[in-house]
Motif scaffolding. Structure first.
Motif, PDB file in Angstrom:
ATOM      1  N   GLY A  20     -36.351  17.087 -19.535  1.00 18.39           N
ATOM      2  CA  GLY A  20     -35.795  17.954 -20.578  1.00 18.39           C
ATOM      3  C   GLY A  20     -34.966  19.105 -20.022  1.00 18.39           C
ATOM      4  N   SER A 278     -41.214  13.918 -22.333  1.00 15.57           N
ATOM      5  CA  SER A 278     -41.294  13.489 -20.938  1.00 15.57           C
ATOM      6  C   SER A 278     -42.447  14.142 -20.179  1.00 15.57           C
ATOM      7  CB  SER A 278     -39.969  13.808 -20.227  1.00 15.57           C
ATOM      8  OG  SER A 278     -39.811  15.202 -20.138  1.00 15.57           O
ATOM      9  N   VAL A 304     -42.368   4.993 -28.844  1.00 13.73           N
ATOM     10  CA  VAL A 304     -42.286   5.149 -27.385  1.00 13.73           C
ATOM     11  C   VAL A 304     -43.647   5.597 -26.857  1.00 13.73           C
ATOM     12  CG1 VAL A 304     -41.263   6.458 -25.471  1.00 13.73           C
ATOM     13  CG2 VAL A 304     -39.865   5.875 -27.458  1.00 13.73           C
ATOM     14  N   TRP A 336     -39.770   3.589 -22.814  1.00 15.95           N
ATOM     15  CA  TRP A 336     -38.756   4.663 -22.843  1.00 15.95           C
ATOM     16  C   TRP A 336     -37.564   4.134 -23.613  1.00 15.95           C
ATOM     17  CZ3 TRP A 336     -39.535   9.581 -21.761  1.00 15.95           C
ATOM     18  CH2 TRP A 336     -38.475  10.446 -21.527  1.00 15.95           C
ATOM     19  N   ALA A 337     -37.078   4.890 -24.568  1.00 20.58           N
ATOM     20  CA  ALA A 337     -35.986   4.410 -25.426  1.00 20.58           C
ATOM     21  C   ALA A 337     -34.672   5.102 -25.068  1.00 20.58           C
ATOM     22  CB  ALA A 337     -36.324   4.714 -26.890  1.00 20.58           C
ATOM     23  N   GLN A 339     -32.874   7.277 -26.408  1.00 16.99           N
ATOM     24  CA  GLN A 339     -33.182   8.076 -27.606  1.00 16.99           C
ATOM     25  C   GLN A 339     -31.959   8.505 -28.421  1.00 16.99           C
ATOM     26  OE1 GLN A 339     -36.565  10.736 -27.819  1.00 16.99           O
ATOM     27  NE2 GLN A 339     -35.198  12.436 -28.289  1.00 16.99           N
ATOM     28  N   HIS A 354     -42.507  15.465 -30.695  1.00 12.84           N
ATOM     29  CA  HIS A 354     -43.278  16.601 -30.179  1.00 12.84           C
ATOM     30  C   HIS A 354     -42.437  17.882 -30.246  1.00 12.84           C
ATOM     31  CE1 HIS A 354     -40.573  15.853 -26.931  1.00 12.84           C
ATOM     32  NE2 HIS A 354     -41.143  16.691 -26.118  1.00 12.84           N
ATOM     33  N   GLY A 356     -39.720  18.819 -28.498  1.00 15.39           N
ATOM     34  CA  GLY A 356     -39.021  19.394 -27.349  1.00 15.39           C
ATOM     35  C   GLY A 356     -37.632  19.807 -27.842  1.00 15.39           C
ATOM     36  N   TRP A 357     -37.022  20.775 -27.184  1.00 17.77           N
ATOM     37  CA  TRP A 357     -35.756  21.302 -27.717  1.00 17.77           C
ATOM     38  C   TRP A 357     -34.642  20.250 -27.671  1.00 17.77           C
ATOM     39  CZ3 TRP A 357     -34.012  24.017 -31.264  1.00 17.77           C
ATOM     40  CH2 TRP A 357     -32.703  24.511 -31.286  1.00 17.77           C
ATOM     41  N   ASN A 358     -34.601  19.441 -26.612  1.00 16.64           N
ATOM     42  CA  ASN A 358     -33.556  18.404 -26.571  1.00 16.64           C
ATOM     43  C   ASN A 358     -33.735  17.424 -27.714  1.00 16.64           C
ATOM     44  OD1 ASN A 358     -32.059  18.911 -23.925  1.00 16.64           O
ATOM     45  ND2 ASN A 358     -34.204  18.928 -23.285  1.00 16.64           N
ATOM     46  N   SER A 359     -34.974  16.971 -27.907  1.00 21.00           N
ATOM     47  CA  SER A 359     -35.218  16.022 -28.994  1.00 21.00           C
ATOM     48  C   SER A 359     -34.861  16.643 -30.341  1.00 21.00           C
ATOM     49  CB  SER A 359     -36.689  15.597 -29.004  1.00 21.00           C
ATOM     50  OG  SER A 359     -36.984  14.903 -27.814  1.00 21.00           O
ATOM     51  N   GLU A 362     -31.102  16.786 -30.669  1.00 24.63           N
ATOM     52  CA  GLU A 362     -30.558  15.416 -30.756  1.00 24.63           C
ATOM     53  C   GLU A 362     -30.782  14.874 -32.172  1.00 24.63           C
ATOM     54  OE1 GLU A 362     -31.438  14.609 -26.023  1.00 24.63           O
ATOM     55  OE2 GLU A 362     -32.590  13.484 -27.480  1.00 24.63           O
TER      56      GLU A 362
HETATM   57  N1  UDP Z   1     -35.965  10.761 -24.105  1.00 26.59           N
HETATM   58  C1  UDP Z   1     -35.383   9.517 -23.947  1.00 26.59           C
HETATM   59  N2  UDP Z   1     -36.126   8.430 -24.254  1.00 26.59           N
HETATM   60  C2  UDP Z   1     -37.406   8.493 -24.698  1.00 26.59           C
HETATM   61  C3  UDP Z   1     -37.989   9.765 -24.872  1.00 26.59           C
HETATM   62  C4  UDP Z   1     -37.234  10.881 -24.576  1.00 26.59           C
HETATM   63  O1  UDP Z   1     -34.226   9.401 -23.553  1.00 26.59           O
HETATM   64  O2  UDP Z   1     -37.999   7.445 -24.938  1.00 26.59           O
HETATM   65  C5  UDP Z   1     -35.150  11.951 -23.757  1.00 26.59           C
HETATM   66  C6  UDP Z   1     -34.732  12.691 -25.003  1.00 26.59           C
HETATM   67  O3  UDP Z   1     -33.538  12.135 -25.514  1.00 26.59           O
HETATM   68  C7  UDP Z   1     -34.597  14.119 -24.501  1.00 26.59           C
HETATM   69  C8  UDP Z   1     -35.558  14.188 -23.333  1.00 26.59           C
HETATM   70  O4  UDP Z   1     -35.929  12.857 -23.012  1.00 26.59           O
HETATM   71  O5  UDP Z   1     -33.280  14.355 -24.066  1.00 26.59           O
HETATM   72  C9  UDP Z   1     -36.830  14.944 -23.660  1.00 26.59           C
HETATM   73  O6  UDP Z   1     -36.535  16.294 -23.706  1.00 26.59           O
HETATM   74  P1  UDP Z   1     -37.272  17.268 -24.716  1.00 26.59           P
HETATM   75  O7  UDP Z   1     -36.710  18.634 -24.485  1.00 26.59           O
HETATM   76  O8  UDP Z   1     -37.171  16.760 -26.084  1.00 26.59           O
HETATM   77  O9  UDP Z   1     -38.787  17.194 -24.333  1.00 26.59           O
HETATM   78  P2  UDP Z   1     -39.585  17.448 -22.953  1.00 26.59           P
HETATM   79  O10 UDP Z   1     -39.379  16.270 -22.123  1.00 26.59           O
HETATM   80  O11 UDP Z   1     -39.014  18.685 -22.331  1.00 26.59           O
HETATM   81  O12 UDP Z   1     -40.990  17.595 -23.375  1.00 26.59           O
END
Ligand code: UDP
Length: 455
Positions: A20, A278, A304, A336-337, A339, A354, A356-359, A362
């Motif tokens: 992330g 992650s 996932v 793992w997808a 995403q 959950h 997360g800021w990226n999720s 997105e």
């Molecule tokens: N992600 C992905 N496939 C998955 C799960 C997560 O590509 O099956 C990517 C998602 O797109 C995001 C990152 O992993 O960019 C997770 O970052 P996030 O800030 O949401 O959560 P963290 O990993 O920091 O808990």
């Protein structure tokens, strides 16, 4: 985005080695590369990005002193403290060598600035030692930037326990956050947390600017407050995955077969479930409740289950007996997808996250409403904003199958869910507009590039 900066100021980017954090840092690198800056990624050996995916960047491995096994088995905050202790010398020596080579070769290029993840504070010390400007990159949202120092004060003053508060009262000065929404870390080590917050947000920092992967339209008033209080410029240039599409930075292999499964599903019919991102983990009991909640609601799902996220086991070892037969073709499970592509797929009508800021960004950038089940840290802050400020999510309060079934149905089938989906589409358009010419993130990125050139 065309190249606008012909200067040869090399930027050294220092990501924190978790998915992330690595992804948005590489996206930031790509955005600044488009502005004409050569990019070097200074990375730990543990969890390093794959240089082959980024032929435009150069890579500088740092001696992190951690074995892959240590890195996996220790907690995030222990890794964070060790990396900051161990990598400083390595970065400093590597950059001194680079500077020497630049001089010897009379290269038309020099290191212009170090941009480091807020958790990689050793990089700022190195920048100061080498008299280089430094910029902090925060991969959380703006609200978390305000909430973390506040939480430190409250925990140090003994007003809330570090393990988390259950109080639903509003925290003075931080609306809409309640005590239980504060970004409690995944550690009970107050010293570690205090060091990180002091280093990340303290007045001792000597950075020239702060960059945030957020968007004015989502956090205008919080950003205004930060800008009023900050002594350095703050640039909000998100969402970076839209600003620089196509950057591949996954540390785990994606199972792309789920996209063809999605192709066979009707519009908005699938709930995409990625409840641990992650880093976070789930217990056996939670997996069992999720499984039967999904089976009982009869809604198609793509789930996932990250390897190791449940007691270090693989998904086929953790699912309850009889579950696969009960769901048949209604469910697709992957480790793992891809995403971002999943969220952009028309069959996906909701995202259990959950937070997360990226999720979160997105999902909002694709107009997908959410079920929020935050685990720790900024995820709680994000969940509160998703549900109570941006109005695009429901909070799952209890990990019980009946509650899961009820919340999935509310989001996927009820009018309430339809309204959220419509609102999410409105946010999608606003976010898209921010990244286009004349939009706030588009302009802010140009301002950042000019600012770096002026340092
Ligand atoms: N992600 C992905 N496939 C998955 C799960 C997560 O590509 O099956 C990517 C998602 O797109 C995001 C990152 O992993 O960019 C997770 O970052 P996030 O800030 O949401 O959560 P963290 O990993 O920091 O808990």
């Amino acid at each position: 985005m065309e190249e606008e900066n012909s200067g040869r100021l090399r930027l050294v980017l220092v990501p924190f080695p978790y998915q992330g954090h690595i992804s948005p840092m590489l996206q930031l690198g790509a955005a600044l590369h488009c502005k004409g800056f050569p990019i070097t990624i200074a990375h730990t050996i543990c969890n390093s990005p794959n240089p082959q995916n980024h032929p435009d960047f150069s890579f500088l491995p740092l001696q992190d002193g951690l074995s892959p096994r240590d890195f996996k088995s220790r907690g995030l905050s222990d890794n964070l403290l060790s990396i900051n202790d161990n990598c400083k010398e390595s970065l400093q020596q590597s950059l001194l060598q680079l500077i020497k080579e630049e001089k010897e070769m009379q290269a038309n290029e020099m290191i212009g600035c170090i941009i480091s993840d807020e958790h990689m504070y050793f990089a700022e010390d190195v920048a100061n030692n080498l008299k280089l400007p430094s910029i902090i990159f925060r991969t959380t949202n703006a609200a978390t930037s305000l909430a973390r120092p506040c939480l430190l004060k409250l925990t140090e003053g003994g007003q809330v326990p570090l393990q988390g508060s259950v109080s639903h009262e509003l925290v003075p000065g931080l609306p809409p956050l309640r005590y239980n929404d504060l970004p409690f870390p995944l550690t009970e080590n107050l010293r570690g947390f205090a060091v990180v917050v002091a280093k990340t947000y303290g007045s001792s920092r000597k950075c020239s600017a702060v960059v945030l992967n957020t968007i004015n339209c989502l956090e205008q008033s919080t950003l205004d407050q930060i800008r009023q209080e900050a002594r350095v410029p703050t640039f909000a240039i998100g969402p970076l995955h839209i600003m620089t599409p196509g950057i591949s930075s996954g540390l785990i292999k994606e199972e792309r077969s789920c996209l063809s499964w999605l192709d066979k599903q009707p519009l908005n019919s699938v709930i995409y479930v990625s409840g641990s991102g992650s880093i976070a983990s789930l217990s056996d009991k939670e997996v069992t409740e999720i499984a039967w909640g999904l089976a009982n609601c009869k809604q198609a799902f793509l789930w996932v289950i990250r390897p190791g996220s449940v007691h270090g086991l693989d998904w086929n070892e953790v699912l309850p007996k009889g579950f696969r037969d009960a769901v048949g073709d209604k469910g697709c499970i992957v480790r793992w997808a891809p995403q971002k592509e999943v969220l952009a797929h028309p069959a996906v009508g909701g995202f259990w996250s959950h937070c997360g800021w990226n999720s979160t960004i997105e999902s909002m950038a694709e107009g997908v409403p959410m079920i929020c089940r935050p685990c720790f840290g900024d995820q709680r802050v994000n969940a509160r904003y998703v549900s109570h400020v941006w109005g695009v999510g429901l909070v799952l309060e209890e990990m019980k199958r009946e509650e899961i079934e009820r919340v999935v149905r509310r989001l996927m089938l009820d009018d309430e869910g339809k309204e959220m989906r419509e609102r999410a589409k409105e946010w999608k358009h606003k976010i898209e507009a921010s990244t286009r010419k004349g939009g706030s993130s588009y302009d802010s990125l140009n301002e950042l590039a000019n600012f770096i050139t002026s340092l």
